[in-house]
Every structure is written in C-alpha cells, then in structure tokens.
Design a protein around this motif. Structure first.
Motif, PDB file in Angstrom:
ATOM      1  N   GLY A   1       0.836  -1.192   0.000  1.00  0.00           N
ATOM      2  CA  GLY A   1       0.000   0.000   0.000  1.00  0.00           C
ATOM      3  C   GLY A   1       0.873   1.244   0.000  1.00  0.00           C
ATOM      4  O   GLY A   1       2.032   1.211   0.432  1.00  0.00           O
ATOM      5  N   TYR A   2       0.340   2.354  -0.464  1.00  0.00           N
ATOM      6  CA  TYR A   2       1.111   3.594  -0.496  1.00  0.00           C
ATOM      7  C   TYR A   2       1.502   4.031   0.908  1.00  0.00           C
ATOM      8  O   TYR A   2       2.570   4.619   1.124  1.00  0.00           O
ATOM      9  CB  TYR A   2       0.324   4.692  -1.203  1.00  0.00           C
ATOM     10  N   GLU A   3       0.631   3.716   1.890  1.00  0.00           N
ATOM     11  CA  GLU A   3       0.915   4.121   3.270  1.00  0.00           C
ATOM     12  C   GLU A   3       2.104   3.364   3.860  1.00  0.00           C
ATOM     13  O   GLU A   3       2.674   3.789   4.869  1.00  0.00           O
ATOM     14  CB  GLU A   3      -0.342   3.900   4.132  1.00  0.00           C
ATOM     15  N   LYS A   4       2.514   2.263   3.216  1.00  0.00           N
ATOM     16  CA  LYS A   4       3.637   1.471   3.722  1.00  0.00           C
ATOM     17  C   LYS A   4       4.997   2.083   3.372  1.00  0.00           C
ATOM     18  O   LYS A   4       6.035   1.622   3.868  1.00  0.00           O
ATOM     19  CB  LYS A   4       3.573   0.038   3.182  1.00  0.00           C
ATOM     20  N   ASN A   5       5.011   3.087   2.474  1.00  0.00           N
ATOM     21  CA  ASN A   5       6.228   3.859   2.226  1.00  0.00           C
ATOM     22  C   ASN A   5       7.351   3.000   1.621  1.00  0.00           C
ATOM     23  O   ASN A   5       8.541   3.259   1.843  1.00  0.00           O
ATOM     24  CB  ASN A   5       6.705   4.487   3.553  1.00  0.00           C
ATOM     25  N   LEU A   6       7.002   1.996   0.844  1.00  0.00           N
ATOM     26  CA  LEU A   6       8.009   1.069   0.326  1.00  0.00           C
ATOM     27  C   LEU A   6       8.943   1.699  -0.695  1.00  0.00           C
ATOM     28  O   LEU A   6      10.062   1.206  -0.910  1.00  0.00           O
ATOM     29  CB  LEU A   6       7.319  -0.156  -0.284  1.00  0.00           C
ATOM     30  N   SER A   7       8.521   2.790  -1.326  1.00  0.00           N
ATOM     31  CA  SER A   7       9.413   3.461  -2.272  1.00  0.00           C
ATOM     32  C   SER A   7      10.677   3.958  -1.574  1.00  0.00           C
ATOM     33  O   SER A   7      11.753   4.015  -2.187  1.00  0.00           O
ATOM     34  CB  SER A   7       8.691   4.627  -2.956  1.00  0.00           C
ATOM     35  N   GLU A   8      10.566   4.310  -0.290  1.00  0.00           N
ATOM     36  CA  GLU A   8      11.745   4.756   0.468  1.00  0.00           C
ATOM     37  C   GLU A   8      12.766   3.627   0.590  1.00  0.00           C
ATOM     38  O   GLU A   8      13.979   3.863   0.486  1.00  0.00           O
ATOM     39  CB  GLU A   8      11.309   5.240   1.851  1.00  0.00           C
ATOM     40  N   PHE A   9      12.296   2.425   0.794  1.00  0.00           N
ATOM     41  CA  PHE A   9      13.161   1.250   0.845  1.00  0.00           C
ATOM     42  C   PHE A   9      13.892   1.080  -0.488  1.00  0.00           C
ATOM     43  O   PHE A   9      15.121   0.917  -0.531  1.00  0.00           O
ATOM     44  CB  PHE A   9      12.307   0.023   1.183  1.00  0.00           C
ATOM     45  N   LEU A  10      13.147   1.142  -1.595  1.00  0.00           N
ATOM     46  CA  LEU A  10      13.762   0.927  -2.901  1.00  0.00           C
ATOM     47  C   LEU A  10      14.792   2.009  -3.219  1.00  0.00           C
ATOM     48  O   LEU A  10      15.885   1.715  -3.730  1.00  0.00           O
ATOM     49  CB  LEU A  10      12.694   0.883  -3.988  1.00  0.00           C
TER      50      LEU A  10
ATOM     51  N   ALA B   1       0.052  -0.376  -4.763  1.00  0.00           N
ATOM     52  CA  ALA B   1       1.283   0.328  -5.129  1.00  0.00           C
ATOM     53  C   ALA B   1       2.265  -0.558  -5.878  1.00  0.00           C
ATOM     54  O   ALA B   1       3.326  -0.084  -6.301  1.00  0.00           O
ATOM     55  CB  ALA B   1       1.957   0.889  -3.871  1.00  0.00           C
ATOM     56  N   ARG B   2       1.933  -1.823  -6.071  1.00  0.00           N
ATOM     57  CA  ARG B   2       2.934  -2.757  -6.624  1.00  0.00           C
ATOM     58  C   ARG B   2       3.437  -2.337  -8.005  1.00  0.00           C
ATOM     59  O   ARG B   2       4.648  -2.360  -8.261  1.00  0.00           O
ATOM     60  CB  ARG B   2       2.356  -4.175  -6.683  1.00  0.00           C
ATOM     61  N   ALA B   3       2.538  -1.962  -8.911  1.00  0.00           N
ATOM     62  CA  ALA B   3       2.966  -1.602 -10.270  1.00  0.00           C
ATOM     63  C   ALA B   3       3.943  -0.430 -10.243  1.00  0.00           C
ATOM     64  O   ALA B   3       4.970  -0.444 -10.949  1.00  0.00           O
ATOM     65  CB  ALA B   3       1.758  -1.278 -11.135  1.00  0.00           C
ATOM     66  N   GLU B   4       3.657   0.572  -9.432  1.00  0.00           N
ATOM     67  CA  GLU B   4       4.559   1.723  -9.342  1.00  0.00           C
ATOM     68  C   GLU B   4       5.890   1.329  -8.707  1.00  0.00           C
ATOM     69  O   GLU B   4       6.941   1.839  -9.103  1.00  0.00           O
ATOM     70  CB  GLU B   4       3.894   2.842  -8.548  1.00  0.00           C
ATOM     71  N   LEU B   5       5.854   0.420  -7.743  1.00  0.00           N
ATOM     72  CA  LEU B   5       7.093  -0.033  -7.114  1.00  0.00           C
ATOM     73  C   LEU B   5       7.944  -0.828  -8.104  1.00  0.00           C
ATOM     74  O   LEU B   5       9.175  -0.675  -8.133  1.00  0.00           O
ATOM     75  CB  LEU B   5       6.775  -0.885  -5.889  1.00  0.00           C
ATOM     76  N   GLU B   6       7.315  -1.646  -8.913  1.00  0.00           N
ATOM     77  CA  GLU B   6       8.061  -2.396  -9.924  1.00  0.00           C
ATOM     78  C   GLU B   6       8.699  -1.446 -10.936  1.00  0.00           C
ATOM     79  O   GLU B   6       9.849  -1.639 -11.346  1.00  0.00           O
ATOM     80  CB  GLU B   6       7.140  -3.390 -10.625  1.00  0.00           C
ATOM     81  N   ALA B   7       7.963  -0.400 -11.323  1.00  0.00           N
ATOM     82  CA  ALA B   7       8.509   0.584 -12.260  1.00  0.00           C
ATOM     83  C   ALA B   7       9.672   1.350 -11.637  1.00  0.00           C
ATOM     84  O   ALA B   7      10.697   1.606 -12.297  1.00  0.00           O
ATOM     85  CB  ALA B   7       7.404   1.553 -12.698  1.00  0.00           C
ATOM     86  N   LEU B   8       9.532   1.706 -10.351  1.00  0.00           N
ATOM     87  CA  LEU B   8      10.609   2.421  -9.657  1.00  0.00           C
ATOM     88  C   LEU B   8      11.852   1.545  -9.560  1.00  0.00           C
ATOM     89  O   LEU B   8      12.978   2.018  -9.776  1.00  0.00           O
ATOM     90  CB  LEU B   8      10.138   2.839  -8.272  1.00  0.00           C
ATOM     91  N   ALA B   9      11.681   0.266  -9.237  1.00  0.00           N
ATOM     92  CA  ALA B   9      12.823  -0.644  -9.143  1.00  0.00           C
ATOM     93  C   ALA B   9      13.547  -0.745 -10.480  1.00  0.00           C
ATOM     94  O   ALA B   9      14.792  -0.791 -10.530  1.00  0.00           O
ATOM     95  CB  ALA B   9      12.357  -2.022  -8.684  1.00  0.00           C
ATOM     96  N   ALA B  10      12.775  -0.756 -11.575  1.00  0.00           N
ATOM     97  CA  ALA B  10      13.389  -0.801 -12.903  1.00  0.00           C
ATOM     98  C   ALA B  10      14.135   0.486 -13.202  1.00  0.00           C
ATOM     99  O   ALA B  10      15.260   0.468 -13.733  1.00  0.00           O
ATOM    100  CB  ALA B  10      12.317  -1.061 -13.957  1.00  0.00           C
ATOM    101  N   ASP B  11      13.536   1.633 -12.844  1.00  0.00           N
ATOM    102  CA  ASP B  11      14.187   2.926 -13.073  1.00  0.00           C
ATOM    103  C   ASP B  11      15.499   3.029 -12.293  1.00  0.00           C
ATOM    104  O   ASP B  11      16.470   3.640 -12.769  1.00  0.00           O
ATOM    105  CB  ASP B  11      13.262   4.070 -12.662  1.00  0.00           C
ATOM    106  N   LEU B  12      15.525   2.455 -11.083  1.00  0.00           N
ATOM    107  CA  LEU B  12      16.726   2.519 -10.243  1.00  0.00           C
ATOM    108  C   LEU B  12      17.721   1.416 -10.581  1.00  0.00           C
ATOM    109  O   LEU B  12      18.792   1.356  -9.962  1.00  0.00           O
ATOM    110  CB  LEU B  12      16.319   2.405  -8.768  1.00  0.00           C
ATOM    111  N   ASP B  13      17.365   0.572 -11.535  1.00  0.00           N
ATOM    112  CA  ASP B  13      18.212  -0.548 -11.962  1.00  0.00           C
ATOM    113  C   ASP B  13      18.534  -1.470 -10.790  1.00  0.00           C
ATOM    114  O   ASP B  13      19.681  -1.911 -10.610  1.00  0.00           O
ATOM    115  CB  ASP B  13      19.515  -0.018 -12.591  1.00  0.00           C
ATOM    116  N   LEU B  14      17.515  -1.788 -10.005  1.00  0.00           N
ATOM    117  CA  LEU B  14      17.689  -2.689  -8.870  1.00  0.00           C
ATOM    118  C   LEU B  14      17.476  -4.135  -9.311  1.00  0.00           C
ATOM    119  O   LEU B  14      16.685  -4.412 -10.206  1.00  0.00           O
ATOM    120  CB  LEU B  14      16.680  -2.358  -7.763  1.00  0.00           C
ATOM    121  N   ASP B  15      18.177  -5.037  -8.668  1.00  0.00           N
ATOM    122  CA  ASP B  15      17.905  -6.458  -8.836  1.00  0.00           C
ATOM    123  C   ASP B  15      16.782  -6.791  -7.864  1.00  0.00           C
ATOM    124  O   ASP B  15      17.007  -7.181  -6.725  1.00  0.00           O
ATOM    125  CB  ASP B  15      19.161  -7.283  -8.532  1.00  0.00           C
ATOM    126  N   ALA B  16      15.547  -6.612  -8.318  1.00  0.00           N
ATOM    127  CA  ALA B  16      14.389  -6.732  -7.434  1.00  0.00           C
ATOM    128  C   ALA B  16      13.480  -7.875  -7.898  1.00  0.00           C
ATOM    129  O   ALA B  16      13.187  -8.002  -9.090  1.00  0.00           O
ATOM    130  CB  ALA B  16      13.595  -5.425  -7.405  1.00  0.00           C
TER     131      ALA B  16
END
Length: 373
Positions: free
Chosen positions: A211-220, A238-253
C-alpha cells in the motif's frame, strides 16, 4: 475450571492473509489447547470453508480494497452461549459483537488493530473529502470504543495515539499479538532460493501489503547502489509503481506476490535484513516474525516500530524520510548481521504468542469476574 468461552467478531479473516487474520486464528488455537472455546464470526467467502468454531456471516466485496469484505452485524445462534465478546473490528461484524454483549449483558473487549480513519484514502482521492471522512471515522471510533469494557492495543505507541486522537473513555491494555515461535524459526532455505530463482549474496526484503501508506518506495530508493538483491513478498495497489521504480533505479528486485504461510519462515530466514519503512504500524508483527527467524530489521523510527525494534539487539532505526540514513542503516545491519542474528534468536521466547495468551486469559477472567460481581 475451563477458561471463559469467547466469541471473536472480525471483518478480517482467512482467506485474507495478514497479521490480524493470523493473530485471531493463532489465539483461537492456543485457547482451544487450554480447554477453552473461542468462536470466530467473520465475513463469509466462497474461497474459504469454515472449520470448527468458525461462523461466516453474509458479506459483499469492498471495491476499494481487494481481499476485504463487508460483513453484516449478524449474531450466529451458535455463539450465543459465551462469557465474553472480543471485537477485532469497529465495522459491521463488530457491531454484531456489540449487540451480543448488550443482549446477554456480558463483557465486550475490543482490539485496536488499525485506526479507522486510515481507511479514508480507500474511499476518495480528494483531500478535503478525505479529511471530512477522517473526522467522522474518529467520532464513530470513539463511540464504538466507549462501549468496551477494555480496549486492547498491540503497542504503547498505538495506545498513546488512539488516546490522544479519540479520548477513549474505557480501560486500555497493551498486549502484543505475539508470534508463533514454533512456526517462525530458522529453517533451511535452499528450496526457497531455487523456487524463486534467488541469487547468492545479500538479500534485503519485506513482505506484506504493498500500500502507499507502507512507504516502500523509500526502501527501494535506499537500496540504490547497494550490492544486494531486493525481495518483496505480498501485493497491493502500489505494486505496479514499485516495480517501475525498481526498474528505473536498476535494482535487482524480485516481486514474489503473496507467499503461502508455510513459506514465510524460509522467506525470513533467507534475508540478511528485513527492511520496514512503514510509519503507520500499530505493532509491526512481521518485524517480530523476522526476528524470530533470526533476521534483524531496518525499521523507520516512527509509529509502533520505534519500540518494536531494539537498536543494536534486533536491528536498527533510521530517520523517517531520510533515504541516505536508511541506506546507511541497511549497511550497518549487514555489517553486524551475525551478532544481530544471534541476539534476535536469544529473544525468541519473549516474542512468544504463549505469553500474549497468558495475558489475554488474565484480561478475560478479570472482566468476566467484574461483570458478575
């Protein structure tokens, strides 16, 4: 003498996978082990067949929150003959519990799992409307809690926030939900690694609602540049946005989706650090589950997590909103992973659900005795 018989009313139960549903189920099982009866009233679903002492009521899906169902305030006839009602929700099913307690003149205990106002953002994206809903929710929550003989909170922080925001006019008790330390324990992880094709090297992870309230983007964002693999279990809006952010940051996620409960001990054991950036927790049960498996936690220094995690013992805290501090704290936990894992395992018994149920039994006996006096 048998323990008091209990009727637990909840809007959240299996097949929904979260801390509330598993806490209720675990308390029921431990209560049964002690010779007691704890009936569970919950919103029925075609996806789950009730077992003994589980009583579904009519329900409809809640369109704004996948997996959540709106139940009805019905009182199944099988739960009439009980000594105490334990409401785990202030919503419709919980109102059935209030009706039963009033009708039979028996004690009502309420567990405070989530502030009612937090559901406002599922109903609207307009800030002014959301604030109005929050005010109504707080007034309703105050009305509901005032009918309780005791309100149970999973942490001091949750109690302090609720008391300051709703001015609760009822006795309060802080009682951890507890962890099933027989189930959550270090285990072999080879099969888990192979099943999800996880690489060797440091693993940083989280499981729970996306969920957006979980602030997971800060972790990524904090994981950017670290020589580590990110593993996230669970799902949510929030999963789709988190997956996109992980790709943008080039994380092995690796996004694993909802994990079966039987895989959780292997998930926690496989991690070198559990990263928990959510500022809205009332306890943060998954942090305790990780600790029980010997995994230290990188926790935001906010909400209940400020107390759930002990610095230098079960993990470390970082400053909310400070991505650099979060990254540095992850690195510190990885550097001290061996000693932190040892201290986590040394504290396992303190986390035990048996201790929680001992205190729960004392609470039930106290309110029943007072009601009968």
């Amino acid at each position: 003498m048998a323990p008091p018989s209990v009727a637990a009313f909840t809007d959240t139960y299996l097949p929904t996978v979260n801390g509330v549903s598993y806490t209720i189920q675990t308390w029921r099982d431990r209560w049964r082990d002690r010779g007691g009866r704890m009936s569970i009233v919950y919103p029925g679903s075609d996806e789950y067949d009730p077992t003994s002492e589980e009583y579904p009521v009519g329900s409809l899906p809640f369109p704004m929150y996948e997996g959540f169902r709106l139940g009805t305030p019905k009182i199944p006839s099988a739960v009439n003959d009980v000594d105490v009602v334990h409401a785990h929700t202030p919503f419709a099913v919980g109102l059935g519990g209030v009706r039963l307690a009033r009708r039979e003149d028996i004690p009502l205990i309420t567990s405070y799992h989530t502030p009612t106002a937090e559901y406002a953002d599922y109903l609207t994206s307009r800030p002014r409307v959301e604030r109005g809903i929050e005010r109504v929710a707080e007034r309703y929550e105050r009305w509901f809690l005032s009918r309780s003989d005791a309100v149970v909170f999973p942490s001091e922080d949750a109690r302090d926030r609720a008391v300051s925001e709703t001015d609760i006019d009822a006795p309060t008790v802080v009682l951890s939900n507890g962890v099933d330390v027989e189930f959550f324990a270090p285990t072999d992880v080879e099969a888990f690694h192979n099943r999800y094709d996880l690489p060797t090297g440091p693993l940083l992870g989280y499981t729970g609602r996306h969920g957006y309230e979980k602030n997971l983007s800060e972790f990524l964002r904090a994981a950017e540049g670290l020589d580590a693999t990110i593993v996230l279990g669970g799902d949510g809006p929030a999963r789709a946005e988190l997956e996109a952010l992980a790709a943008d940051l080039d994380l092995d996620a690796h996004f694993l989706g909802f994990l079966p409960r039987e895989e959780l001990p292997a998930f926690y054991t496989a991690l070198d650090a559990f990263v928990f950036p959510s500022p809205v927790e009332t306890q943060g049960l998954v942090a305790l589950e990780a600790n029980a498996c010997g995994t230290p936690v990188v926790a935001i220094d906010a909400g209940a997590l400020a107390n759930t995690v002990e610095d230098g013992v079960t993990g470390y805290h970082y400053t909310p909103g400070d991505v650099s501090d979060c990254r540095a704290t992850i690195e510190q936990v990885l550097d001290e992973s061996a000693s932190l894992a040892a201290s986590c395992l040394a504290r396992r018994e303190q986390l035990s659900v048996e201790h929680a149920v001992d205190r729960l039994a004392s609470l039930y006996e106290r309110v029943v005795g007072k009601k009968r006096a």
